[in-house]
Design a protein around this motif. Structure first.
Motif, mmCIF file in Angstrom:
data_model
loop_
_atom_site.group_PDB
_atom_site.id
_atom_site.type_symbol
_atom_site.label_atom_id
_atom_site.label_comp_id
_atom_site.label_asym_id
_atom_site.label_seq_id
_atom_site.Cartn_x
_atom_site.Cartn_y
_atom_site.Cartn_z
ATOM 1 N N TYR A 132 -6.370 11.238 -11.782
ATOM 2 C CA TYR A 132 -6.039 12.084 -10.859
ATOM 3 C C TYR A 132 -4.376 12.092 -10.454
ATOM 4 O O TYR A 132 -4.087 12.893 -9.515
ATOM 5 C CB TYR A 132 -6.986 12.219 -9.496
ATOM 6 N N ARG A 133 -3.818 11.137 -10.904
ATOM 7 C CA ARG A 133 -2.591 10.942 -10.727
ATOM 8 C C ARG A 133 -2.267 10.364 -9.215
ATOM 9 O O ARG A 133 -1.461 10.948 -8.617
ATOM 10 C CB ARG A 133 -1.560 12.092 -11.058
ATOM 11 N N TRP A 134 -3.390 9.646 -8.719
ATOM 12 C CA TRP A 134 -2.959 9.107 -7.313
ATOM 13 C C TRP A 134 -2.444 7.775 -7.566
ATOM 14 O O TRP A 134 -3.059 7.059 -8.228
ATOM 15 C CB TRP A 134 -4.536 9.032 -6.749
ATOM 16 N N ALA A 135 -1.736 7.143 -6.397
ATOM 17 C CA ALA A 135 -1.490 5.842 -6.466
ATOM 18 C C ALA A 135 -2.554 5.265 -5.615
ATOM 19 O O ALA A 135 -3.095 5.732 -4.979
ATOM 20 C CB ALA A 135 -0.115 5.610 -5.656
ATOM 21 N N VAL A 136 -2.769 3.993 -6.199
ATOM 22 C CA VAL A 136 -3.624 3.167 -5.355
ATOM 23 C C VAL A 136 -3.013 1.928 -4.722
ATOM 24 O O VAL A 136 -2.457 1.011 -5.035
ATOM 25 C CB VAL A 136 -4.910 2.715 -6.378
ATOM 26 N N VAL A 137 -3.350 1.644 -3.464
ATOM 27 C CA VAL A 137 -2.651 0.565 -2.825
ATOM 28 C C VAL A 137 -3.955 -0.335 -2.251
ATOM 29 O O VAL A 137 -4.836 0.276 -1.703
ATOM 30 C CB VAL A 137 -1.763 1.006 -1.540
ATOM 31 N N GLY A 138 -3.656 -1.403 -2.370
ATOM 32 C CA GLY A 138 -4.834 -2.417 -1.942
ATOM 33 C C GLY A 138 -4.205 -3.322 -0.627
ATOM 34 O O GLY A 138 -3.149 -3.766 -0.420
ATOM 35 N N ARG A 139 -5.121 -3.502 0.213
ATOM 36 C CA ARG A 139 -4.826 -4.283 1.495
ATOM 37 C C ARG A 139 -5.632 -5.228 1.527
ATOM 38 O O ARG A 139 -6.762 -5.570 1.476
ATOM 39 C CB ARG A 139 -5.071 -3.217 2.882
ATOM 40 N N ASP A 140 -4.943 -6.486 1.937
ATOM 41 C CA ASP A 140 -5.360 -7.740 1.921
ATOM 42 C C ASP A 140 -6.137 -8.195 0.797
ATOM 43 O O ASP A 140 -7.190 -9.058 0.896
ATOM 44 C CB ASP A 140 -6.347 -7.809 3.102
ATOM 45 N N VAL A 141 -5.671 -7.968 -0.485
ATOM 46 C CA VAL A 141 -6.282 -8.472 -1.653
ATOM 47 C C VAL A 141 -5.667 -9.610 -2.152
ATOM 48 O O VAL A 141 -4.901 -10.456 -1.455
ATOM 49 C CB VAL A 141 -5.637 -7.191 -2.850
ATOM 50 N N SER A 142 -6.553 -10.429 -3.069
ATOM 51 C CA SER A 142 -6.348 -11.708 -3.349
ATOM 52 C C SER A 142 -4.955 -11.690 -4.185
ATOM 53 O O SER A 142 -4.797 -10.749 -4.987
ATOM 54 C CB SER A 142 -7.505 -12.225 -4.208
#
Length: 273
Positions: A200-210
């Motif tokens: 879908y051409r969406w950026a993915v941001v992770g919060r508090d990931v290892s």
């Protein structure tokens, strides 16, 4: 600013638009609707009214739509769904059944359409969702079960979540924020979500990931100095000293639900410098 999060993520040049990302749904809900208020309870029009008022107050560089809040509201208001979620013993069934429900899919589609029209491509609209393991645990707790999470169940949960996201694939979503719980999950099992977002051409941001999972995301948010999004919540609202935000970083802050409005505005002004 752009309607696409990937275009706004800082790259070190100092020219990208994202500087301040605020997580404010709990605070805005209390302030605008009261302690028991629910912006999801009466359809897309009510949600848009809440959203536009909240955005007018805070003017963040990212517009969040919180999927966790959507489903907490829906399950609370639909006890028959909650009973159905508890009807099978499989670890993944409560989450699977919840995400299959047609009503939340229709509501989210209507909400994202309305929010996108309101934003007029000025800032990215980002869908916020718990990480697969965190959502798996929460869905089990909704039906009064102890949380059981293993790597295979996490991968199944990611598959159900990716299927759910198809309901807004035609909307101008700017990106996803995946929020880990107390124990970060194995992001190597998040492939269904990451692949769907890439399609879908969406950026993915992770919060508090290892730390070992950071590479699978387009950006991460955390308190560590290496995170592209520096989580300054405790320093900003706990009267600490704000860290330096580099040219390749942005500031992230989650507004405490019970914080006084004047103090919130002062803190945001301090954050923006």
């Amino acid at each position: 600013m752009s309607q696409t999060l990937a275009d706004d993520l800082p790259d070190g040049s100092g020219t990208k638009a994202l500087r301040v990302w605020l997580k404010s749904s709990g605070y805005a809900r209390r302030l605008l609707l009261g302690e028991s208020g629910d912006p999801w309870a009466d359809g897309a029009a009510k949600y848009l009214s809440f959203f536009s008022q909240a955005r007018g107050l805070l003017r963040a560089d990212v517009a969040e739509v919180d999927l966790g809040d959507l489903f907490r509201s829906w399950v609370h208001r639909h006890p028959a769904l909650r009973a159905d979620m508890a009807s099978k013993k499989r670890v993944t069934y409560p989450l699977r059944r919840m995400l299959e429900e047609e009503g939340p899919r229709q509501l989210l589609d209507e909400v994202t359409e309305a929010v996108a029209a309101n934003l007029q491509a000025q800032v990215p609209m980002v869908l916020v969702m718990p990480a697969p393991g965190a959502w798996l645990a929460e869905a089990q707790q909704m039906v009064d079960r102890p949380a059981e999470v293993d790597d295979d169940a996490v991968e199944d949960a990611a598959m159900y979540m990716a299927d759910f996201l198809r309901c807004v694939s035609a909307r101008p979503v700017g990106g996803l924020l995946v929020e880990e719980g107390a124990s970060p999950g194995p992001a190597s099992r998040y492939s269904p979500i990451l692949n769907a977002a890439k399609h879908y051409r969406w950026a993915v941001v992770g919060r508090d990931v290892s730390p070992e999972s950071a590479a699978v995301f387009d950006a991460t948010i955390g308190t560590d100095a290496s995170a592209q999004g520096r989580d300054v919540s405790l320093d900003l609202f706990g009267q600490g000293t704000l860290p330096d935000i580099g040219a390749g970083q942005f500031a992230f802050a989650e507004i405490p639900v019970g914080h006084a409005p004047e103090a919130v505005l002062d803190a945001i002004a301090q954050l923006r410098g």
